[in-house]
Design a protein around this motif. Structure first.
Motif, PDB file in Angstrom:
ATOM      1  N   ASP A  23      80.281  40.157  72.396  1.00  0.00           N
ATOM      2  CA  ASP A  23      80.902  39.669  71.406  1.00  0.00           C
ATOM      3  C   ASP A  23      79.361  38.910  71.286  1.00  0.00           C
ATOM      4  OD1 ASP A  23      82.298  37.488  70.459  1.00  0.00           O
ATOM      5  OD2 ASP A  23      82.238  36.317  72.038  1.00  0.00           O
ATOM      6  N   VAL A  24      79.293  38.952  69.819  1.00  0.00           N
ATOM      7  CA  VAL A  24      77.869  38.819  69.099  1.00  0.00           C
ATOM      8  C   VAL A  24      78.813  37.991  67.814  1.00  0.00           C
ATOM      9  CG1 VAL A  24      75.634  39.472  67.680  1.00  0.00           C
ATOM     10  CG2 VAL A  24      77.121  40.866  69.178  1.00  0.00           C
ATOM     11  N   LEU A  25      77.279  36.824  67.929  1.00  0.00           N
ATOM     12  CA  LEU A  25      77.899  35.600  66.704  1.00  0.00           C
ATOM     13  C   LEU A  25      76.598  35.827  66.147  1.00  0.00           C
ATOM     14  CD1 LEU A  25      78.806  33.277  65.512  1.00  0.00           C
ATOM     15  CD2 LEU A  25      78.028  31.266  67.239  1.00  0.00           C
ATOM     16  N   VAL A  26      76.576  35.538  64.620  1.00  0.00           N
ATOM     17  CA  VAL A  26      75.109  35.921  63.686  1.00  0.00           C
ATOM     18  C   VAL A  26      75.223  34.508  62.711  1.00  0.00           C
ATOM     19  CG1 VAL A  26      73.766  36.399  61.668  1.00  0.00           C
ATOM     20  CG2 VAL A  26      75.200  37.818  63.631  1.00  0.00           C
ATOM     21  N   ILE A  27      74.548  33.817  63.148  1.00  0.00           N
ATOM     22  CA  ILE A  27      73.709  32.050  62.488  1.00  0.00           C
ATOM     23  C   ILE A  27      72.519  31.927  61.907  1.00  0.00           C
ATOM     24  CG2 ILE A  27      73.451  29.502  62.915  1.00  0.00           C
ATOM     25  CD1 ILE A  27      74.347  29.959  65.749  1.00  0.00           C
ATOM     26  N   ASP A  28      72.769  31.984  60.637  1.00  0.00           N
ATOM     27  CA  ASP A  28      71.897  31.559  59.760  1.00  0.00           C
ATOM     28  C   ASP A  28      72.431  30.803  58.683  1.00  0.00           C
ATOM     29  OD1 ASP A  28      69.522  31.479  58.312  1.00  0.00           O
ATOM     30  OD2 ASP A  28      70.032  34.144  57.860  1.00  0.00           O
ATOM     31  N   VAL A  62      73.204  44.587  52.161  1.00  0.00           N
ATOM     32  CA  VAL A  62      72.474  43.533  53.597  1.00  0.00           C
ATOM     33  C   VAL A  62      74.096  43.014  54.083  1.00  0.00           C
ATOM     34  CG1 VAL A  62      72.001  41.501  55.341  1.00  0.00           C
ATOM     35  CG2 VAL A  62      70.267  43.006  53.677  1.00  0.00           C
ATOM     36  N   THR A  63      74.613  42.601  52.983  1.00  0.00           N
ATOM     37  CA  THR A  63      76.382  42.252  52.875  1.00  0.00           C
ATOM     38  C   THR A  63      77.645  42.971  53.440  1.00  0.00           C
ATOM     39  OG1 THR A  63      75.013  40.961  51.185  1.00  0.00           O
ATOM     40  CG2 THR A  63      77.927  40.709  51.638  1.00  0.00           C
ATOM     41  N   ALA A  64      76.888  44.493  52.609  1.00  0.00           N
ATOM     42  CA  ALA A  64      78.036  44.865  53.411  1.00  0.00           C
ATOM     43  C   ALA A  64      77.676  45.836  54.749  1.00  0.00           C
ATOM     44  CB  ALA A  64      77.281  46.293  52.566  1.00  0.00           C
ATOM     45  N   TYR A  65      76.304  45.705  55.359  1.00  0.00           N
ATOM     46  CA  TYR A  65      76.614  45.716  56.928  1.00  0.00           C
ATOM     47  C   TYR A  65      77.274  44.867  57.604  1.00  0.00           C
ATOM     48  CZ  TYR A  65      73.076  49.531  56.373  1.00  0.00           C
ATOM     49  OH  TYR A  65      72.486  50.618  56.322  1.00  0.00           O
ATOM     50  N   ALA A  66      77.062  43.183  56.708  1.00  0.00           N
ATOM     51  CA  ALA A  66      77.674  41.882  57.179  1.00  0.00           C
ATOM     52  C   ALA A  66      79.332  42.059  57.285  1.00  0.00           C
ATOM     53  CB  ALA A  66      77.007  40.897  56.888  1.00  0.00           C
ATOM     54  N   LYS A  67      79.881  42.795  56.519  1.00  0.00           N
ATOM     55  CA  LYS A  67      81.184  42.875  56.071  1.00  0.00           C
ATOM     56  C   LYS A  67      81.910  43.675  57.614  1.00  0.00           C
ATOM     57  CE  LYS A  67      81.695  41.327  52.056  1.00  0.00           C
ATOM     58  NZ  LYS A  67      82.377  42.014  49.924  1.00  0.00           N
ATOM     59  N   HIS A  68      80.599  44.967  57.583  1.00  0.00           N
ATOM     60  CA  HIS A  68      81.185  45.983  58.636  1.00  0.00           C
ATOM     61  C   HIS A  68      81.152  45.157  60.408  1.00  0.00           C
ATOM     62  CE1 HIS A  68      81.018  49.270  61.018  1.00  0.00           C
ATOM     63  NE2 HIS A  68      80.250  49.537  61.160  1.00  0.00           N
ATOM     64  N   PHE A  69      80.734  44.423  60.227  1.00  0.00           N
ATOM     65  CA  PHE A  69      80.339  43.808  61.198  1.00  0.00           C
ATOM     66  C   PHE A  69      81.508  43.325  61.665  1.00  0.00           C
ATOM     67  CE2 PHE A  69      78.260  39.302  62.790  1.00  0.00           C
ATOM     68  CZ  PHE A  69      78.456  40.133  64.615  1.00  0.00           C
ATOM     69  N   ILE A  70      81.460  41.463  60.500  1.00  0.00           N
ATOM     70  CA  ILE A  70      82.579  40.939  60.438  1.00  0.00           C
ATOM     71  C   ILE A  70      84.336  41.941  60.422  1.00  0.00           C
ATOM     72  CG2 ILE A  70      84.777  39.117  59.268  1.00  0.00           C
ATOM     73  CD1 ILE A  70      81.399  38.679  58.234  1.00  0.00           C
ATOM     74  N   ASN A  74      84.149  44.407  62.542  1.00  0.00           N
ATOM     75  CA  ASN A  74      84.818  44.792  63.814  1.00  0.00           C
ATOM     76  C   ASN A  74      84.476  43.736  65.116  1.00  0.00           C
ATOM     77  OD1 ASN A  74      84.387  47.694  63.105  1.00  0.00           O
ATOM     78  ND2 ASN A  74      82.775  48.045  63.631  1.00  0.00           N
ATOM     79  N   GLY A  75      85.252  42.260  64.489  1.00  0.00           N
ATOM     80  CA  GLY A  75      85.102  41.634  65.190  1.00  0.00           C
ATOM     81  C   GLY A  75      84.262  40.108  65.575  1.00  0.00           C
ATOM     82  N   GLY A  76      82.879  40.563  64.280  1.00  0.00           N
ATOM     83  CA  GLY A  76      81.434  39.939  64.597  1.00  0.00           C
ATOM     84  C   GLY A  76      82.179  38.361  64.069  1.00  0.00           C
TER      85      GLY A  76
END
Length: 397
Positions: free
Chosen positions: A26-31, A202-210, A212-214
């Protein structure tokens, strides 16, 4: 509480989050900014399959004198910033000795060799194929002697690393790319890839991450501290807790880690870009090698990216490299119509050892590092993300 927090939403942080997520965490990204809007936003957009050796600190006395006198457009510096980087620069010089650089390059080459395949998997999964071009990278030389020397060097380097490369006469390049004058020639690396908008990737990768539940939270990080067997991340708005924290903040990583006792020397290489309208797109990115500029056709126009400006975060823009480089190439390509609001600068996080710092922190359990990618953050983000995730798995066994 998330099991893992990744600090940094650039290409390295988002790629790391995806690799950890793929292992069931379970991963959270903060920036402080949205994904891909800091250093990852402004690079030349090249996934450099051919970059099998890191940039060494120049050791030839004449080259050093050229830099010191400000006669090269590759590197400029602000004198007041150098004392703060003196330790990092001294280590960088020492590590760049031929034998040490060769040892470092062997490890570096192993990472870079995986870059395109690691990106390919994420590009397909995130539906970002429209951003990718597989047409290679060119190095243009305007001096015949310099072209001939580089052609011999590149041919040997290509054979050593089994890279597809060719040399092309300047007349042919001028005809293919619509240059107004023929250069001496060009070296073409065929297997290097180009991204038409690195921030959007990077935005596309982030949307894929989200999908999938990120989770991605936008907040200004103020402190990182241990909290029992876990970690606390303080921001200007709220605090977050996690069992593991990955620091992937690029050039901001050393400052965040200093209160925890980590003294990480880093050479801060600022780069600039501007976009220009251009009638025809270039078929691939080109480095004008002697003029210190990279030209890449992007969705927002023709991006012109500079070399390195050694300076502090808070010092004002110095557009000398951009202006001098444009003047130097003006006889080969006409770029007079700059796209408004498209002038940018960011900092490349370069460690003296020239390898990214990937792995567990030596003094604290549950703290992990993934930063210091220098000029190759876009290239190496997915690869070092996978490396870090594999180390997580080993630590859990």
């Amino acid at each position: 509480m998330s099991s893992t927090i990744v600090l940094g939403a650039g290409i390295v942080g988002i790629s790391t989050a995806l690799a950890l997520q793929a292992r069931g965490l379970d991963v959270l990204v903060i920036d402080r900014k949205a994904p891909g809007q800091e250093t990852s936003f402004g690079n030349a957009g090249v996934i450099q399959n051919e970059a099998r050796a890191p940039y060494a600190f120049p050791r030839a006395p004449l080259t050093l004198l050229t830099y010191a006198l400000g006669r090269s457009n590759d590197v400029i510096f602000d004198l007041p910033a150098l004392p703060g980087m003196a330790n990092a620069l001294a280590q960088y010089f020492w590590q760049s000795a031929p034998r040490r650089h060769a040892d470092i390059s062997r490890h570096y080459a192993e990472l870079v060799a995986q870059a395109t395949s690691d990106h390919a998997a994420l590009i397909t999964a995130s539906g970002a194929e429209h951003l990718l071009c597989k047409s290679g990278l060119g190095e243009i030389f305007t001096n015949q002697k310099a072209f001939e020397a580089r052609a011999l060097e590149a041919e040997q380097f290509g054979k050593t690393h089994e890279l597809a490369m060719t040399t092309v006469d300047g007349t042919q390049i001028a005809a293919e790319e619509g240059l107004t004058k023929a250069p001496a020639g060009a070296v073409l690396w065929r297997d290097t890839w180009h991204v038409r908008d690195p921030g959007a990737l990077v935005t596309a990768y982030a949307k894929h991450f989200i999908r999938n539940g990120g989770r991605v939270e936008q907040a200004d990080i103020t402190a990182l501290s241990p909290a029992g067997s876990a970690w606390k991340v303080n921001t200007t708005s709220i605090s977050y807790d996690a069992k593991h924290v990955v620091v992937a903040l690029g050039p901001w990583s050393p400052n965040l880690l200093a209160p925890l006792g980590y003294r990480i020397p880093m050479v801060m290489k600022r780069g600039y870009h501007a976009h220009y309208n251009h009638e025809t797109e270039l078929s691939r990115p080109y480095l004008f090698a002697q003029e210190g500029l990279v030209l890449s056709s992007m969705n927002a126009g023709l991006r012109v990216t500079t070399g390195a400006h050694l300076t502090d975060f808070d010092r004002p823009q110095k557009l000398h490299q951009l202006k001098a480089g444009l003047k130097a190439i003006s006889g080969y390509i006409s770029l007079t119509d700059r796209v408004p609001e498209q002038q940018w600068h960011g900092t490349r996080p370069c460690l003296p050892g020239m390898l990214p710092l990937v792995g567990p922190a030596p003094k604290h359990q549950g703290l992990w590092f993934n930063f210091g990618h220098g000029h190759q953050g876009l290239t190496l983000g997915p690869t070092t993300g996978k490396r870090l995730a594999a180390l997580f798995e080993l630590a859990a066994d």
